[in-house]
Design a protein around this motif. Structure first.
Motif, PDB file in Angstrom:
ATOM      1  N   UNK A 126       0.823  -1.237  -0.094  1.00 33.55           N
ATOM      2  CA  UNK A 126       0.028   0.036  -0.242  1.00 33.55           C
ATOM      3  C   UNK A 126       0.935   1.072   0.021  1.00 33.55           C
ATOM      4  N   UNK A 127       1.964   1.035   0.680  1.00 31.32           N
ATOM      5  CA  UNK A 127       2.811   2.231   0.902  1.00 31.32           C
ATOM      6  C   UNK A 127       3.303   2.647  -0.555  1.00 31.32           C
ATOM      7  N   UNK A 128       3.508   1.771  -1.411  1.00 37.05           N
ATOM      8  CA  UNK A 128       4.510   1.627  -2.567  1.00 37.05           C
ATOM      9  C   UNK A 128       3.547   1.754  -3.793  1.00 37.05           C
ATOM     10  N   UNK A 129       2.210   1.941  -3.356  1.00 38.74           N
ATOM     11  CA  UNK A 129       1.117   2.055  -4.496  1.00 38.74           C
ATOM     12  C   UNK A 129       0.745   1.020  -5.397  1.00 38.74           C
ATOM     13  N   UNK A 130       1.142  -0.184  -4.593  1.00 44.05           N
ATOM     14  CA  UNK A 130       0.587  -1.571  -5.337  1.00 44.05           C
ATOM     15  C   UNK A 130      -0.849  -2.071  -4.633  1.00 44.05           C
ATOM     16  N   UNK A 131      -1.308  -2.878  -5.503  1.00 49.54           N
ATOM     17  CA  UNK A 131      -2.703  -3.105  -5.012  1.00 49.54           C
ATOM     18  C   UNK A 131      -2.802  -4.301  -3.880  1.00 49.54           C
ATOM     19  N   UNK A 132      -3.606  -4.106  -2.998  1.00 47.00           N
ATOM     20  CA  UNK A 132      -3.900  -5.141  -1.874  1.00 47.00           C
ATOM     21  C   UNK A 132      -5.523  -5.465  -2.099  1.00 47.00           C
ATOM     22  N   UNK A 133      -5.595  -6.604  -2.193  1.00 44.16           N
ATOM     23  CA  UNK A 133      -7.211  -7.184  -2.148  1.00 44.16           C
ATOM     24  C   UNK A 133      -7.475  -8.162  -1.141  1.00 44.16           C
ATOM     25  N   UNK A 134      -8.292  -7.861   0.010  1.00 46.16           N
ATOM     26  CA  UNK A 134      -8.489  -8.536   1.087  1.00 46.16           C
ATOM     27  C   UNK A 134      -9.895  -9.127   1.106  1.00 46.16           C
TER      28      UNK A 134
ATOM     29  N   UNK B  47     -13.796  -0.725  -3.496  1.00 40.41           N
ATOM     30  CA  UNK B  47     -12.537  -0.354  -4.045  1.00 40.41           C
ATOM     31  C   UNK B  47     -11.976   1.116  -3.546  1.00 40.41           C
ATOM     32  N   UNK B  48     -10.798   1.249  -2.963  1.00 35.21           N
ATOM     33  CA  UNK B  48     -10.524   2.621  -2.788  1.00 35.21           C
ATOM     34  C   UNK B  48      -8.848   2.634  -3.180  1.00 35.21           C
ATOM     35  N   UNK B  49      -8.671   3.389  -4.372  1.00 37.02           N
ATOM     36  CA  UNK B  49      -7.365   3.518  -4.735  1.00 37.02           C
ATOM     37  C   UNK B  49      -6.752   2.066  -4.978  1.00 37.02           C
ATOM     38  N   UNK B  50      -5.698   1.815  -4.303  1.00 39.12           N
ATOM     39  CA  UNK B  50      -5.162   0.584  -4.207  1.00 39.12           C
ATOM     40  C   UNK B  50      -5.421  -0.629  -3.178  1.00 39.12           C
ATOM     41  N   UNK B  51      -6.564  -0.260  -2.638  1.00 37.39           N
ATOM     42  CA  UNK B  51      -7.029  -1.041  -1.638  1.00 37.39           C
ATOM     43  C   UNK B  51      -8.630  -1.707  -2.089  1.00 37.39           C
ATOM     44  N   UNK B  52      -8.812  -2.933  -2.200  1.00 37.89           N
ATOM     45  CA  UNK B  52     -10.082  -3.499  -2.542  1.00 37.89           C
ATOM     46  C   UNK B  52     -10.493  -4.631  -1.487  1.00 37.89           C
ATOM     47  N   UNK B  53     -11.511  -4.223  -0.594  1.00 33.60           N
ATOM     48  CA  UNK B  53     -11.881  -5.191   0.506  1.00 33.60           C
ATOM     49  C   UNK B  53     -13.335  -5.635   0.153  1.00 33.60           C
ATOM     50  N   UNK B  54     -13.324  -6.858   0.669  1.00 36.78           N
ATOM     51  CA  UNK B  54     -14.909  -7.471   0.505  1.00 36.78           C
ATOM     52  C   UNK B  54     -15.225  -8.347   1.601  1.00 36.78           C
ATOM     53  N   UNK B  55     -16.738  -8.499   1.668  1.00 30.81           N
ATOM     54  CA  UNK B  55     -17.150  -9.491   2.557  1.00 30.81           C
ATOM     55  C   UNK B  55     -17.157 -10.785   2.149  1.00 30.81           C
ATOM     56  N   UNK B  56     -17.690 -11.727   2.990  1.00 38.67           N
ATOM     57  CA  UNK B  56     -17.698 -13.143   2.443  1.00 38.67           C
ATOM     58  C   UNK B  56     -18.508 -13.595   1.510  1.00 38.67           C
ATOM     59  N   UNK B  57     -19.699 -12.670   1.118  1.00 41.02           N
ATOM     60  CA  UNK B  57     -20.575 -12.859  -0.137  1.00 41.02           C
ATOM     61  C   UNK B  57     -20.182 -11.751  -1.221  1.00 41.02           C
ATOM     62  N   UNK B  58     -18.840 -11.160  -0.963  1.00 40.16           N
ATOM     63  CA  UNK B  58     -18.680 -10.212  -2.169  1.00 40.16           C
ATOM     64  C   UNK B  58     -17.738 -10.530  -3.151  1.00 40.16           C
ATOM     65  N   UNK B  59     -17.512 -11.993  -3.396  1.00 40.73           N
ATOM     66  CA  UNK B  59     -16.259 -12.497  -4.183  1.00 40.73           C
ATOM     67  C   UNK B  59     -16.410 -11.930  -5.442  1.00 40.73           C
ATOM     68  N   UNK B  60     -17.694 -12.073  -6.113  1.00 39.52           N
ATOM     69  CA  UNK B  60     -17.801 -11.633  -7.516  1.00 39.52           C
ATOM     70  C   UNK B  60     -17.702 -10.159  -7.768  1.00 39.52           C
ATOM     71  N   UNK B  61     -18.196  -9.324  -7.092  1.00 43.22           N
ATOM     72  CA  UNK B  61     -17.974  -7.918  -7.257  1.00 43.22           C
ATOM     73  C   UNK B  61     -16.364  -7.631  -6.981  1.00 43.22           C
ATOM     74  N   UNK B  62     -15.885  -8.345  -5.863  1.00 42.98           N
ATOM     75  CA  UNK B  62     -14.315  -8.101  -5.533  1.00 42.98           C
ATOM     76  C   UNK B  62     -13.616  -8.519  -6.744  1.00 42.98           C
ATOM     77  N   UNK B  63     -14.154  -9.624  -7.434  1.00 38.19           N
ATOM     78  CA  UNK B  63     -13.289 -10.058  -8.878  1.00 38.19           C
ATOM     79  C   UNK B  63     -13.404  -8.942  -9.719  1.00 38.19           C
TER      80      UNK B  63
END
Length: 211
Positions: free
Chosen positions: A98-106, A153-169
């Motif tokens: 995140x500090x380097x501007x690379x993407x984290x998806x959790x 989705x917020x810039x380089x961070x994408x988070x989702x709940x347990x039912x959000x896998x499709x939108x997360x993808x």
């Protein structure tokens, strides 16, 4: 080439990764000229891990092998074992991403791991519903940044709940820019509704040779 690292740990929730890893690995709906994506599984050791579905995964590399660049991404799936201290190293690596501007998806339980380390305190995010992060991460202070949506989705961070896998993808694929926008929308509509017209629309968006 973009490298997408997928962290693997025991009790990994298999289904949460299926949509995104299958599309990034196969490239079947990539737009013409899209750069290839290299998927690599990473873990804290080279020992095999057992997913929640009983599948065995041999990690491709260790956390120390991860190279953080602007074109790399880190996928953190849900699991029941995130509270084990040995996973702290990958969360430190996520902070570096995140500090380097690379993407984290959790997704799912991985969001709790990020919250525990304070990485969600000042970033828009979501998880398994209001109150979940407070329950599992007592030090969590990001309530004012919580958005009650399946995936955020917020810039380089994408988070989702347990039912959000499709939108997360969808949001991950969009961030990587490997689909045409109309391909991605038709893909999402087809898999979220099952209506055949979206499948045919999807096929019509593909460059010759993909469909």
């Amino acid at each position: 080439m973009s490298t997408v690292y997928v962290y693997v740990l025991d009790t990994l929730a298999d289904w949460e990764l299926g949509y995104v890893t299958s599309e990034l690995n196969s490239g079947r709906f990539f737009k013409k000229g899209a750069y290839p994506v290299s998927l690599k599984t990473v873990s804290y050791s080279k020992e095999p891990i057992k997913t929640m579905g009983g599948m065995t995964i041999m990690p491709d590399c260790l956390i120390d092998d991860v190279v953080v660049r602007g074109t790399t991404a880190l996928l953190l799936p849900g699991a029941n074992t995130w509270n084990d201290p040995k996973h702290g190293a990958i969360i430190e690596k996520a902070s570096e991403f995140l500090s380097s501007g690379a993407m984290v998806c959790a997704i799912c339980g991985a969001t709790a791991a990020l919250a525990h380390f304070g990485l969600l305190d000042k970033r828009p995010h979501t998880s398994n519903g209001p109150g979940f992060l407070e329950m599992v991460s007592p030090g969590y202070k990001g309530q004012s940044f919580y958005i009650d949506q399946p995936s955020v989705a917020d810039n380089h961070l994408i988070t989702a709940g347990s039912t959000g896998a499709l939108l997360w993808a969808k949001q991950i694929i969009e961030h990587l820019g490997v689909f045409q926008s109309n391909t991605l929308e038709s893909w999402y509509q087809y898999f979220s509704t099952g209506k055949p017209e979206h499948f045919f629309a999807l096929m019509q968006t593909l460059p010759s040779g993909n469909g």
